[in-house]
Design a protein around this motif. Sequence first.
Motif, mmCIF file in Angstrom:
data_model
loop_
_atom_site.group_PDB
_atom_site.id
_atom_site.type_symbol
_atom_site.label_atom_id
_atom_site.label_comp_id
_atom_site.label_asym_id
_atom_site.label_seq_id
_atom_site.Cartn_x
_atom_site.Cartn_y
_atom_site.Cartn_z
ATOM 1 N N UNK A 53 0.843 -1.203 0.000
ATOM 2 C CA UNK A 53 0.000 0.000 0.000
ATOM 3 C C UNK A 53 0.873 1.245 0.000
ATOM 4 N N UNK A 54 1.968 1.211 0.775
ATOM 5 C CA UNK A 54 2.907 2.338 0.792
ATOM 6 C C UNK A 54 3.585 2.506 -0.565
ATOM 7 N N UNK A 55 3.931 1.377 -1.204
ATOM 8 C CA UNK A 55 4.537 1.435 -2.535
ATOM 9 C C UNK A 55 3.566 2.076 -3.521
ATOM 10 N N UNK A 56 2.298 1.721 -3.427
ATOM 11 C CA UNK A 56 1.281 2.305 -4.302
ATOM 12 C C UNK A 56 1.128 3.808 -4.032
ATOM 13 N N UNK A 57 1.132 4.192 -2.753
ATOM 14 C CA UNK A 57 0.981 5.607 -2.397
ATOM 15 C C UNK A 57 2.179 6.440 -2.842
ATOM 16 N N UNK A 58 3.349 5.822 -2.929
ATOM 17 C CA UNK A 58 4.545 6.557 -3.338
ATOM 18 C C UNK A 58 4.527 6.926 -4.821
ATOM 19 N N UNK A 59 3.692 6.231 -5.622
ATOM 20 C CA UNK A 59 3.580 6.476 -7.059
ATOM 21 C C UNK A 59 4.902 6.248 -7.793
ATOM 22 N N UNK A 62 7.150 -0.209 -9.651
ATOM 23 C CA UNK A 62 7.574 -1.388 -8.907
ATOM 24 C C UNK A 62 8.962 -1.858 -9.341
ATOM 25 N N UNK A 63 9.355 -1.550 -10.571
ATOM 26 C CA UNK A 63 10.653 -1.994 -11.089
ATOM 27 C C UNK A 63 11.805 -1.439 -10.254
ATOM 28 N N UNK A 64 11.642 -0.242 -9.702
ATOM 29 C CA UNK A 64 12.694 0.327 -8.850
ATOM 30 C C UNK A 64 12.896 -0.526 -7.598
ATOM 31 N N UNK A 65 11.814 -1.008 -7.038
ATOM 32 C CA UNK A 65 11.905 -1.830 -5.826
ATOM 33 C C UNK A 65 12.505 -3.195 -6.148
ATOM 34 N N UNK A 120 13.755 -4.974 2.598
ATOM 35 C CA UNK A 120 14.400 -4.334 1.444
ATOM 36 C C UNK A 120 13.426 -3.387 0.741
ATOM 37 N N UNK A 121 12.185 -3.794 0.592
ATOM 38 C CA UNK A 121 11.180 -2.924 -0.034
ATOM 39 C C UNK A 121 10.974 -1.650 0.788
ATOM 40 N N UNK A 122 10.882 -1.809 2.101
ATOM 41 C CA UNK A 122 10.632 -0.655 2.967
ATOM 42 C C UNK A 122 11.824 0.301 2.958
ATOM 43 N N UNK A 123 13.041 -0.251 3.033
ATOM 44 C CA UNK A 123 14.239 0.597 3.009
ATOM 45 C C UNK A 123 14.415 1.265 1.642
ATOM 46 N N UNK A 124 14.057 0.546 0.566
ATOM 47 C CA UNK A 124 14.105 1.144 -0.765
ATOM 48 C C UNK A 124 13.117 2.290 -0.886
ATOM 49 N N UNK A 125 11.934 2.112 -0.288
ATOM 50 C CA UNK A 125 10.936 3.179 -0.275
ATOM 51 C C UNK A 125 11.471 4.413 0.446
ATOM 52 N N UNK A 126 12.159 4.199 1.553
ATOM 53 C CA UNK A 126 12.759 5.314 2.291
ATOM 54 C C UNK A 126 13.784 6.046 1.440
ATOM 55 N N UNK A 127 14.617 5.304 0.737
ATOM 56 C CA UNK A 127 15.672 5.906 -0.077
ATOM 57 C C UNK A 127 15.107 6.666 -1.274
ATOM 58 N N UNK A 128 14.132 6.055 -1.953
ATOM 59 C CA UNK A 128 13.612 6.656 -3.183
ATOM 60 C C UNK A 128 12.763 7.898 -2.937
#
Length: 264
Positions: A53-59, A62-65, A120-128
Amino acid sequence: MDKLILGRYIPGNSLIHRLDPRAKLLAMMIFIGIIFWANNLWTNLIVFTFVFSLVFLSKIKLSYFLNGLKPMIGLILFTTLFQVFFTKGGEIYWSFWIFQITSFGIKQAGIILTRFILIIFFSTLLTLTTMPLSLADAVESLLKPLAFFKVPVHELGLMLSMSLRFVPTLMDDTQRIMNAQRARGVDFNEGNLIQKVKAIIPILIPLFASSFKRADGLAIAMEARGYQGGEGRTKYRQLSWKLTDSLTIVTMVLIGLTLYLLKY
């Protein structure tokens, strides 16, 4: 090299982008703590739903993750297979010498695999979604209480910001050196393991030399501009904690409580 995620920021105006970097950093710390309470189907389903849901909200695509996941695939597979073949307990499906596949081992392997992917997904979200300089400011702000114990908080934040800033630069230097070595006939993919390790040496030596030269130039530039440390300095970038940041932390705590209650 081109798909390296560390230090990369994807500009945007999503809800995740607008969060205070301190809130995102605290949320990351809480997430790493509560992820170990996800030890069954329902708890993992809750965490997976929340993270995606957070990945979707970040817009953000998915390829980046997925690219953020690729450098860790070797470690993930090794850890998962280690759990499959060496964890004992439950019904035995297959056994040979010291290797054994059991129902408990498969369950543990699935849990470990899930934890790796989610972290890894959560930390990638933080970085991006967070600029490296903002992330460094957040670390400095969160460490401020340690200044009472004479910990050089500003210097730690400065080192972090410079490290993140020069990661893409070092990657560019590495790519340029590798291209130069390939032009001289070096093949980094041929030979056995020892030969491949030896082929890295022509990369490391000029990379270290370039890094030390750049660090020396940066130090001279800072001295020429009168840099004297963090005491008495003002900040151009001001962090602002909003209601959405507080709600983010409350949400993380509630998810943690839910996982704790459902972990058995």
